[in-house]
Design a protein around this motif. Structure first.
Motif, short mmCIF file in Angstrom:
data_model
loop_
_atom_site.label_atom_id
_atom_site.label_comp_id
_atom_site.label_asym_id
_atom_site.label_seq_id
_atom_site.Cartn_x
_atom_site.Cartn_y
_atom_site.Cartn_z
N UNK A 185 0.86 -1.17 0.00
CA UNK A 185 0.00 0.00 0.00
C UNK A 185 0.91 1.24 0.00
N UNK A 186 1.18 1.76 -1.18
CA UNK A 186 2.08 2.91 -1.27
C UNK A 186 3.48 2.55 -0.83
N UNK A 187 3.97 3.26 0.19
CA UNK A 187 5.34 3.02 0.64
C UNK A 187 5.43 1.99 1.76
N UNK A 188 4.37 1.23 1.97
CA UNK A 188 4.41 0.17 2.98
C UNK A 188 4.11 -1.17 2.34
N UNK A 189 4.93 -2.15 2.67
CA UNK A 189 4.75 -3.50 2.14
C UNK A 189 4.80 -4.49 3.30
N UNK A 190 3.94 -5.50 3.25
CA UNK A 190 3.87 -6.51 4.30
C UNK A 190 4.32 -7.85 3.74
N UNK A 191 5.29 -8.46 4.41
CA UNK A 191 5.81 -9.78 4.02
C UNK A 191 5.47 -10.79 5.11
#
Length: 289
Positions: free
Chosen positions: A247-253
């Motif tokens: 989501x924009x500048x946030x990524x969840x791994x």
């Protein structure tokens, strides 16, 4: 010595040289006369050697060398942690003369996906910088590297060899080798902490019988390619994280903790976040269910 200490040593050495830019300028202006390099060790899938930049020692007395890897076209080599399979690149320096310490660092790697596994490593020519501290600053260092690594295409070939090169403070510099080491230095992940423009901002363990690690990455350039790699304590056999959302500048791994080695329900993880031409290096302590 811990991985974070190794990175700090490289950073301190570069600051003592007047920062990376100043080091780069000095290497670029160096004399083109030949500096030291070991003979190439040739193997199926490529060849490797030790190189040195030559020139004056850094203000702290350290010298710069590198492990140069040249895979054949279509072949690749591995990072220090290979991923699902393969042989991580390692070097030990036992037997070297006039050597106090030597630490090899790793530029940011890339993920490689094939029908059988996900691995981490490098394609094309690669240099792994080595920071060398002599015991006696006025004497040459005879650097011996006992290298273990793998080269991979349709098959993976283990490579085990011993390489040797002389590092002499004040020796004539070699512009091409200096430039190769300089380029590798610029690709080293930088130490980061939560809140930095490029960093892992949150780590949590979810699930019971099959715990999963959830990691939120803060990206400095969300339009550039990005990836995250996780290393566990010695004895761990982790896979490679999976991107869940961006989501924009946030990524969840997410990453299964199956294969994680822990002691007394705790583990220290090393996280490497790559985003475009930048990379961040962090440690994170977790409680393991």
């Amino acid at each position: 010595m811990s991985p974070m200490s190794i990175i700090a040593l490289f950073a301190n050495s570069l600051r003592m040289c007047g920062c990376l830019a100043a080091l780069s300028a000095a290497l670029a202006l160096a004399s083109p006369a030949q500096a030291g390099s070991s003979p190439w060790h040739e193997a199926m899938g490529g060849k490797i050697r030790l190189i040195t930049a030559g020139g004056s020692a850094n203000e702290d007395g350290s010298l710069l060398a590198g492990l140069e890897i040249r895979p054949d076209p279509g072949w690749k080599t591995y990072w220090r942690f290979p991923g699902d399979s393969g042989l991580g690149t390692q070097a030990e320096f036992a037997g070297s003369a006039n050597l106090a310490t030597a630490q090899m660092a790793f530029p940011a790697p890339t993920r490689h996906v094939d029908p059988y596994s996900v691995t981490i490593g490098y394609e094309g020519p690669t240099v792994l910088p080595i920071l060398v501290h002599p015991q006696s600053a006025d004497a040459p260092v005879s650097l011996i590297a006992n290298v273990t690594m793998g080269l991979c295409k349709q098959v993976c070939v283990p490579v085990m060899t011993q390489l040797q090169v002389e590092l002499t403070p004040g020796a004539p510099a070699d512009a091409p080798q200096a430039a190769a080491i300089r380029t590798a230095l610029a690709k080293l992940p930088q130490l980061a902490q939560p809140g930095d423009p490029l960093s892992v901002s949150r780590v949590s363990v979810e699930g019971g019988a099959a715990p999963v690690l959830k990691m939120t990455a803060q990206l400095s350039d969300p339009d550039a390619p990005f990836d995250l790699f996780v290393e566990g304590p010695e004895g761990s056999y982790l896979s490679v994280p999976t991107l869940e959302t961006q989501d924009g500048d946030r990524a969840v791994f997410s990453l299964s903790l199956d294969g994680l080695a822990s002691a007394d329900g705790k583990a220290l993880l090393r996280l490497t976040l790559v985003n475009g031409d930048k990379a961040a290096d962090q440690t994170w302590a977790i409680d393991v269910p």
